[in-house]
Design a protein around this motif. Sequence first.
Motif, PDB file in Angstrom:
ATOM      1  N   GLU A   4      -8.449  17.368   3.001  1.00  0.00           N
ATOM      2  CA  GLU A   4      -7.935  16.896   1.719  1.00  0.00           C
ATOM      3  C   GLU A   4      -6.851  17.826   1.193  1.00  0.00           C
ATOM      4  OE1 GLU A   4      -6.839  14.977  -1.466  1.00  0.00           O
ATOM      5  OE2 GLU A   4      -8.111  14.156   0.118  1.00  0.00           O
ATOM      6  N   ARG A  59       3.200   4.288   7.562  1.00  0.00           N
ATOM      7  CA  ARG A  59       2.526   4.740   8.773  1.00  0.00           C
ATOM      8  C   ARG A  59       3.260   4.161   9.981  1.00  0.00           C
ATOM      9  NH1 ARG A  59      -0.312   4.789   4.523  1.00  0.00           N
ATOM     10  NH2 ARG A  59       0.645   2.750   4.200  1.00  0.00           N
ATOM     11  N   GLU A 118       1.507  15.499   0.254  1.00  0.00           N
ATOM     12  CA  GLU A 118       2.004  14.572  -0.770  1.00  0.00           C
ATOM     13  C   GLU A 118       2.830  15.299  -1.819  1.00  0.00           C
ATOM     14  OE1 GLU A 118      -1.268  10.966  -0.822  1.00  0.00           O
ATOM     15  OE2 GLU A 118      -1.797  12.831  -1.841  1.00  0.00           O
ATOM     16  N   GLU A 132      -4.903   5.778   5.400  1.00  0.00           N
ATOM     17  CA  GLU A 132      -4.587   4.499   4.761  1.00  0.00           C
ATOM     18  C   GLU A 132      -4.038   4.688   3.351  1.00  0.00           C
ATOM     19  OE1 GLU A 132      -4.872   1.337   6.048  1.00  0.00           O
ATOM     20  OE2 GLU A 132      -5.352   2.219   7.987  1.00  0.00           O
ATOM     21  N   SER A 133      -4.518   5.688   2.621  1.00  0.00           N
ATOM     22  CA  SER A 133      -4.127   5.859   1.216  1.00  0.00           C
ATOM     23  C   SER A 133      -3.018   6.888   1.018  1.00  0.00           C
ATOM     24  CB  SER A 133      -5.348   6.282   0.387  1.00  0.00           C
ATOM     25  OG  SER A 133      -5.832   7.559   0.807  1.00  0.00           O
ATOM     26  N   ARG A 173      -2.611  -1.533  11.788  1.00  0.00           N
ATOM     27  CA  ARG A 173      -2.760  -0.450  10.823  1.00  0.00           C
ATOM     28  C   ARG A 173      -1.424   0.190  10.444  1.00  0.00           C
ATOM     29  NH1 ARG A 173      -8.051   1.738  10.559  1.00  0.00           N
ATOM     30  NH2 ARG A 173      -9.508   0.771  12.009  1.00  0.00           N
ATOM     31  N   ARG A 186       0.858  -1.183   0.000  1.00  0.00           N
ATOM     32  CA  ARG A 186       0.000   0.000   0.000  1.00  0.00           C
ATOM     33  C   ARG A 186       0.897   1.236   0.000  1.00  0.00           C
ATOM     34  NH1 ARG A 186      -2.623   0.536   6.080  1.00  0.00           N
ATOM     35  NH2 ARG A 186      -0.703   0.184   7.273  1.00  0.00           N
ATOM     36  N   PRO A 187       0.380   2.339  -0.509  1.00  0.00           N
ATOM     37  CA  PRO A 187       1.233   3.530  -0.608  1.00  0.00           C
ATOM     38  C   PRO A 187       1.606   4.080   0.757  1.00  0.00           C
ATOM     39  CG  PRO A 187      -1.049   4.070  -1.138  1.00  0.00           C
ATOM     40  CD  PRO A 187      -0.970   2.582  -1.039  1.00  0.00           C
ATOM     41  N   GLN A 202      -9.618   6.884   6.379  1.00  0.00           N
ATOM     42  CA  GLN A 202      -9.442   6.379   5.014  1.00  0.00           C
ATOM     43  C   GLN A 202      -8.270   7.065   4.334  1.00  0.00           C
ATOM     44  OE1 GLN A 202     -10.500   8.479   2.074  1.00  0.00           O
ATOM     45  NE2 GLN A 202      -9.418   6.967   0.819  1.00  0.00           N
ATOM     46  N   ARG A 203      -8.124   8.368   4.584  1.00  0.00           N
ATOM     47  CA  ARG A 203      -7.046   9.121   3.920  1.00  0.00           C
ATOM     48  C   ARG A 203      -5.683   8.748   4.489  1.00  0.00           C
ATOM     49  NH1 ARG A 203      -4.289  10.755   0.685  1.00  0.00           N
ATOM     50  NH2 ARG A 203      -4.409  12.639  -0.593  1.00  0.00           N
ATOM     51  N   SER A 249       0.355   8.656   0.458  1.00  0.00           N
ATOM     52  CA  SER A 249       1.554   8.125  -0.188  1.00  0.00           C
ATOM     53  C   SER A 249       2.849   8.569   0.471  1.00  0.00           C
ATOM     54  CB  SER A 249       1.578   8.539  -1.671  1.00  0.00           C
ATOM     55  OG  SER A 249       1.633   9.955  -1.793  1.00  0.00           O
TER      56      SER A 249
END
Length: 442
Positions: free
Chosen positions: A274, A227, A281, A322-323, A345, A223-224, A319-320, A325
């Motif tokens: 966001e 964490r 990023e 997790e994604s 996680r 996954r990107p 959710q963000r 990068s």
Amino acid sequence: MNIHIALMQCCSLIHLRLEQGFQYDDQDNRNFSFDEFSELCQDRPCSSQYLSVRKIATCLALIPYLQPDAFEILMQPNEHTHRLYMEFGLVEIEGIVWATGQTLAFLLGENRVEHRQQVFQWLSGINESQAHDLFDLDLISEACPLMWQALILRPDVLNRYLLGDNAKPPIVVNNLASLLTTPLEWNALILPESVYAELDEIDLWLEHGSNLGKEWQLEGKLRPGFRALFYGPPGTGKTLTATLLGKRTERPVYRVDIGAVTSKYIGETEKNLEQVFSMAEKHNWLLFFDEADALYGKRVQTSGANDQFANQNVAYLLQRIESFSGIIILATNLQDNLDDAFFRRFETTVYFVKPDEKVRLALWENALPDSDRVDPEISLLNLARDYELTGAEIINVVRYAALKACSKGSRWLLKSDIEAGIARVKRLQNGLDSNLARHSFF
């Protein structure tokens, strides 16, 4: 793009469009050709006949900062309606006049419908326009259509244009993230050896993580991003370690305010979040979330629309994370409330233990000033052996003793003041422990 020349050409373009569309007579700004707008043309070869939407939009957004009088000519009222001309598309917000997508379409040419459609597509991000790299825009706003939203540059973009090489990362981003800095260097960080060992994987990812995808054929298998969880008692160096990790690898570190994220009273949180993640990023920021246990605890009981929005904000943030990068570090003091699902996680977890006697001695040595300003009766060996203090608590003791020395006009840190400072810290410890016993956090 030369900003000075581009702004001059943008002002000339405004006069040209007025002359073409309204028979506006300005002898000094007549008979322009596209060749005279070199700074506003597209960068592609053989495109001198085509104006660049991106460059003109950028100039329009810079005008309120650098040449606000340039819009005055577009603010003359229509003699028939006694209102501003709608096709110019200017809007006034708190006394400042801004251009919009309508203004941009007006400057592109006389075919108003075609150019409005072109600008709308560009602002919407079609064909990789990257408009959202420049502006804060809301594609789904019901209150203000996209073409009428003010062209306001994002803070990092504005700083880049106005400050050039002197541009620095913004101190605060969208009231949700604040820049963490420290005058200390990595060698000033004093931690147990076990913590240094657990930090190795983060170091390796910061240095080599970008090579994993193509060079080691792991693209799509991982996954990107990365964490990490920092957990352990308060005052053991979690925040300072995150800040110094960023400083050592030349990455700005931003602390995200989880209280603002979980608040049911703050609007547009998801949109602002966001933007924080997108900027992180793009600019290679390290994001730091303190008190992260609040994100993974029980959701707010929904008694109204505001509670529902608070839960949606938390769900979106999870959710963000997790994604994302880039690299994110989450920290918590409440390790007893964490379960195995929480730990899964993260790519790595680092337990910040309370310092032992050896580490406490190093912390005292590092915190105190030169020996000629310390009471000879103070024994660092005894302090390290007798008092189980964290690094943050030791600094608080030294600060208290230094303030007492200042109040007495003394050049020395006195043993009595160090002992009084330790007693104050111990009272605080006892108060916190009793509060922890009385309260449930989940």
